[in-house]
Scaffold this motif. Sequence first.
Motif, PDB file in Angstrom:
ATOM      1  N   ASN A  26       0.825  -1.213   0.000  1.00  0.00           N
ATOM      2  CA  ASN A  26       0.000   0.000   0.000  1.00  0.00           C
ATOM      3  C   ASN A  26       0.857   1.259   0.000  1.00  0.00           C
ATOM      4  OD1 ASN A  26      -2.275  -1.598   0.040  1.00  0.00           O
ATOM      5  ND2 ASN A  26      -2.561  -1.439   2.258  1.00  0.00           N
ATOM      6  N   LEU A  27       1.932   1.257   0.785  1.00  0.00           N
ATOM      7  CA  LEU A  27       2.829   2.407   0.838  1.00  0.00           C
ATOM      8  C   LEU A  27       3.487   2.645  -0.519  1.00  0.00           C
ATOM      9  CD1 LEU A  27       4.360   4.635   2.356  1.00  0.00           C
ATOM     10  CD2 LEU A  27       6.011   2.877   3.068  1.00  0.00           C
ATOM     11  N   ARG A  28       3.980   1.585  -1.150  1.00  0.00           N
ATOM     12  CA  ARG A  28       4.608   1.733  -2.470  1.00  0.00           C
ATOM     13  C   ARG A  28       3.609   2.279  -3.491  1.00  0.00           C
ATOM     14  NH1 ARG A  28       6.885  -3.467  -1.332  1.00  0.00           N
ATOM     15  NH2 ARG A  28       5.556  -4.333  -2.947  1.00  0.00           N
ATOM     16  N   GLN A  29       2.373   1.816  -3.396  1.00  0.00           N
ATOM     17  CA  GLN A  29       1.334   2.304  -4.311  1.00  0.00           C
ATOM     18  C   GLN A  29       1.100   3.800  -4.110  1.00  0.00           C
ATOM     19  OE1 GLN A  29      -0.150   0.496  -6.775  1.00  0.00           O
ATOM     20  NE2 GLN A  29      -1.021   2.462  -7.426  1.00  0.00           N
ATOM     21  N   ARG A  30       0.999   4.219  -2.861  1.00  0.00           N
ATOM     22  CA  ARG A  30       0.774   5.645  -2.561  1.00  0.00           C
ATOM     23  C   ARG A  30       1.954   6.495  -3.020  1.00  0.00           C
ATOM     24  NH1 ARG A  30      -2.918   7.012   1.648  1.00  0.00           N
ATOM     25  NH2 ARG A  30      -2.389   9.097   0.970  1.00  0.00           N
ATOM     26  N   ILE A  31       3.182   5.984  -2.819  1.00  0.00           N
ATOM     27  CA  ILE A  31       4.374   6.723  -3.257  1.00  0.00           C
ATOM     28  C   ILE A  31       4.372   6.859  -4.772  1.00  0.00           C
ATOM     29  CG2 ILE A  31       6.891   6.613  -3.461  1.00  0.00           C
ATOM     30  CD1 ILE A  31       6.886   5.353  -0.617  1.00  0.00           C
ATOM     31  N   ALA A  32       4.076   5.763  -5.488  1.00  0.00           N
ATOM     32  CA  ALA A  32       4.041   5.815  -6.950  1.00  0.00           C
ATOM     33  C   ALA A  32       3.003   6.813  -7.439  1.00  0.00           C
ATOM     34  CB  ALA A  32       3.755   4.420  -7.512  1.00  0.00           C
ATOM     35  N   GLU A  33       1.847   6.819  -6.799  1.00  0.00           N
ATOM     36  CA  GLU A  33       0.770   7.718  -7.221  1.00  0.00           C
ATOM     37  C   GLU A  33       1.063   9.180  -6.895  1.00  0.00           C
ATOM     38  OE1 GLU A  33      -2.594   6.101  -5.177  1.00  0.00           O
ATOM     39  OE2 GLU A  33      -2.808   4.423  -6.584  1.00  0.00           O
ATOM     40  N   SER A  34       1.642   9.446  -5.726  1.00  0.00           N
ATOM     41  CA  SER A  34       1.830  10.836  -5.315  1.00  0.00           C
ATOM     42  C   SER A  34       3.152  11.445  -5.778  1.00  0.00           C
ATOM     43  CB  SER A  34       1.689  10.975  -3.800  1.00  0.00           C
ATOM     44  OG  SER A  34       2.695  10.237  -3.146  1.00  0.00           O
ATOM     45  N   CYS A  35       4.209  10.668  -5.783  1.00  0.00           N
ATOM     46  CA  CYS A  35       5.530  11.219  -6.136  1.00  0.00           C
ATOM     47  C   CYS A  35       5.883  11.037  -7.607  1.00  0.00           C
ATOM     48  CB  CYS A  35       6.612  10.565  -5.282  1.00  0.00           C
ATOM     49  SG  CYS A  35       6.447  10.889  -3.523  1.00  0.00           S
ATOM     50  N   TYR A  36       5.296  10.035  -8.246  1.00  0.00           N
ATOM     51  CA  TYR A  36       5.678   9.717  -9.623  1.00  0.00           C
ATOM     52  C   TYR A  36       4.466   9.659 -10.543  1.00  0.00           C
ATOM     53  CZ  TYR A  36       9.927   8.456  -7.181  1.00  0.00           C
ATOM     54  OH  TYR A  36      11.037   8.485  -6.395  1.00  0.00           O
ATOM     55  N   ALA A  37       3.466  10.491 -10.257  1.00  0.00           N
ATOM     56  CA  ALA A  37       2.206  10.455 -10.996  1.00  0.00           C
ATOM     57  C   ALA A  37       2.386  10.680 -12.494  1.00  0.00           C
ATOM     58  CB  ALA A  37       1.236  11.483 -10.415  1.00  0.00           C
ATOM     59  N   ASN A  38       3.310  11.514 -12.890  1.00  0.00           N
ATOM     60  CA  ASN A  38       3.486  11.844 -14.311  1.00  0.00           C
ATOM     61  C   ASN A  38       4.611  11.059 -14.961  1.00  0.00           C
ATOM     62  OD1 ASN A  38       1.400  13.755 -14.164  1.00  0.00           O
ATOM     63  ND2 ASN A  38       2.818  15.268 -13.327  1.00  0.00           N
ATOM     64  N   THR A  39       4.882   9.873 -14.430  1.00  0.00           N
ATOM     65  CA  THR A  39       5.952   9.033 -14.977  1.00  0.00           C
ATOM     66  C   THR A  39       5.397   7.635 -15.249  1.00  0.00           C
ATOM     67  OG1 THR A  39       6.695   8.097 -12.871  1.00  0.00           O
ATOM     68  CG2 THR A  39       7.594  10.268 -13.496  1.00  0.00           C
ATOM     69  N   ASN A  40       6.258   6.773 -15.720  1.00  0.00           N
ATOM     70  CA  ASN A  40       5.875   5.376 -15.944  1.00  0.00           C
ATOM     71  C   ASN A  40       6.259   4.486 -14.760  1.00  0.00           C
ATOM     72  OD1 ASN A  40       4.800   5.842 -18.500  1.00  0.00           O
ATOM     73  ND2 ASN A  40       6.824   5.721 -19.452  1.00  0.00           N
ATOM     74  N   ILE A  41       6.633   5.090 -13.643  1.00  0.00           N
ATOM     75  CA  ILE A  41       7.064   4.308 -12.478  1.00  0.00           C
ATOM     76  C   ILE A  41       5.849   3.688 -11.803  1.00  0.00           C
ATOM     77  CG2 ILE A  41       8.142   4.429 -10.200  1.00  0.00           C
ATOM     78  CD1 ILE A  41      10.004   6.573 -11.379  1.00  0.00           C
TER      79      ILE A  41
END
Length: 186
Positions: free
Chosen positions: A44-59
Amino acid sequence: ELKIVLNRSDLDFDALSQSLLLACALGDLFNHFDQERQAVGLRNLRQRIAESCYANTNIKADEVFVSDGAKCDIARLQIMFGSGVTSAVQDPSYPVYVDTSVMFGQTGDVDANGQFNNLVYMKCPKENNFFPHLDEVPRADVYYFCSPNNPTGAVATKAQLEELVARALKDGSILVFDAAYAPFIK
């Protein structure tokens, strides 16, 4: 009972290195027992980080790594690399790269300038925006590079980073890129 005396002349560096390796291994073993409980939370934490910190990337979430900090991660890398590698560090550099190289027996003796004989120091002069002149840097097995730099705060350009990657590829070396402070320069 292991007793470590912090008197430099009394230190047994071989025993100390073995003790550190054992402590790291035991820490990883104890962490393993807690992994099942943490798996859902970390996902869940990794998902939130991907969504909030890397929203405009392919990460994606499964590409996000959550750890207990750079010091521990660098020590784990040093365990993997072993004592037979030559490491290169920026000068000035985040001290943990040098400290862990010393702890894992990669550095040799200290010279008259206070630098270790078997460690490559990549001089990062102010007039070059604290980036090394890579054509003057001897080959290393592992290059540690921090940008934004700790302690200078200098940020390497895309062209400089491409040059660094090209150098590591040419040498067949590992590049450990530390971008811990990147969120502060957006």
